[in-house]
Design a protein around this motif. Structure first.
Motif, PDB file in Angstrom:
ATOM      1  N   PRO A 164       0.841  -1.205   0.000  1.00  0.00           N
ATOM      2  CA  PRO A 164       0.000   0.000   0.000  1.00  0.00           C
ATOM      3  C   PRO A 164       0.873   1.251   0.000  1.00  0.00           C
ATOM      4  CG  PRO A 164      -0.711  -1.547   1.704  1.00  0.00           C
ATOM      5  CD  PRO A 164       0.601  -2.049   1.177  1.00  0.00           C
ATOM      6  N   LEU A 165       0.396   2.304  -0.632  1.00  0.00           N
ATOM      7  CA  LEU A 165       1.190   3.531  -0.723  1.00  0.00           C
ATOM      8  C   LEU A 165       1.313   4.245   0.619  1.00  0.00           C
ATOM      9  CD1 LEU A 165      -0.040   5.025  -4.118  1.00  0.00           C
ATOM     10  CD2 LEU A 165       2.052   3.730  -3.659  1.00  0.00           C
ATOM     11  N   ASP A 166       0.275   4.149   1.449  1.00  0.00           N
ATOM     12  CA  ASP A 166       0.290   4.866   2.726  1.00  0.00           C
ATOM     13  C   ASP A 166      -0.648   4.159   3.698  1.00  0.00           C
ATOM     14  OD1 ASP A 166       0.394   6.632   4.834  1.00  0.00           O
ATOM     15  OD2 ASP A 166       0.075   8.429   3.626  1.00  0.00           O
ATOM     16  N   PRO A 167      -0.174   3.079   4.344  1.00  0.00           N
ATOM     17  CA  PRO A 167      -1.054   2.306   5.226  1.00  0.00           C
ATOM     18  C   PRO A 167      -1.175   2.832   6.658  1.00  0.00           C
ATOM     19  CG  PRO A 167       1.062   1.226   5.044  1.00  0.00           C
ATOM     20  CD  PRO A 167       1.127   2.437   4.146  1.00  0.00           C
ATOM     21  N   ARG A 168      -0.664   4.022   6.931  1.00  0.00           N
ATOM     22  CA  ARG A 168      -0.657   4.529   8.302  1.00  0.00           C
ATOM     23  C   ARG A 168      -2.063   4.803   8.828  1.00  0.00           C
ATOM     24  NH1 ARG A 168       3.404   9.447   7.295  1.00  0.00           N
ATOM     25  NH2 ARG A 168       2.206   9.421   5.362  1.00  0.00           N
ATOM     26  N   GLY A 169      -2.218   4.612  10.139  1.00  0.00           N
ATOM     27  CA  GLY A 169      -3.428   5.029  10.842  1.00  0.00           C
ATOM     28  C   GLY A 169      -3.069   6.123  11.828  1.00  0.00           C
TER      29      GLY A 169
END
Length: 199
Positions: free
Chosen positions: A123-128
């Motif tokens: 994923p390009l940006d999996p941050r939460g």
């Protein structure tokens, strides 16, 4: 959310003295979040939520602007009051292994950041941002001025009930990092005036 353990110490920096906190959700380093706080009293705090970039922030790679973002944010927060929330999750949450593999694809095959992550199936940006929101609420913050170009950070905090006023945090591109910044703007949706993705 599970309650973290919290430790605090003063930290002297070239920008001034901060209160340094660690919020520890487990012994795993990535489950720890560092927070630098400069007193903001009753003012709406200036907040930066930044993920680790060891290549840029420690080794000062010229291929990104993460070191500039770190220094610029700490300087502004020390002047205006607020907090710097530092998440120990490199590669926009994809991890160091994926990040370095992606960097190698950029260097050897000419792929940009988005293309490299796609090639690796990441994923390009999996941050939460649930932990960042937890930390803000811990300090009684429900409204903040957020230093960011990333709309996912704005929506991520807003989804957790934090009212956000976005403050642009855009560096001047260099020949070395212009392709990286352009990819963030055009393929990851970052709001950047220099690439026509922000009004």
């Amino acid at each position: 959310m599970e309650q973290p353990e919290i430790a605090k110490s003063p930290l002297n920096t070239k920008y001034g003295t901060f209160d340094l906190y660690v919020f520890s959700w487990s012994p795993n380093e990535q489950d720890n979040v560092l927070v630098m706080v400069s007193p903001f009293d009753d003012r709406v705090p200036l907040v930066r939520v930044q993920s680790a970039c060891y290549t840029g922030e420690i080794f000062e790679s010229t291929d990104c602007d993460c070191h500039w973002q770190l220094e610029n944010a700490l300087s502004q927060i020390q002047r205006e009051g607020g907090m710097f929330i530092y998440m120990l999750c490199d590669g926009r949450g994809a991890g160091l292994l994926t990040k370095i593999r992606g960097m190698n694809l950029t260097a050897t095959e000419g792929l940009d950041t988005a293309e490299a992550y796609n090639a690796l199936g990441s994923p390009l940006d999996p941050r939460g941002y649930d932990r960042a929101a937890y930390i803000l609420r811990h300090f009684g913050v429900t409204t903040c001025k957020l230093l960011t170009n990333n709309p996912r950070k704005v929506s991520g905090l807003e989804a957790q009930g934090i009212q956000v006023e976005r403050v642009r945090h855009e560096s001047e591109p260099t020949p070395a990092n212009e392709p990286y910044l352009r990819s963030k703007a055009e393929k990851l949706g970052h709001m950047m005036k220099r690439f026509g993705t922000d009004a």
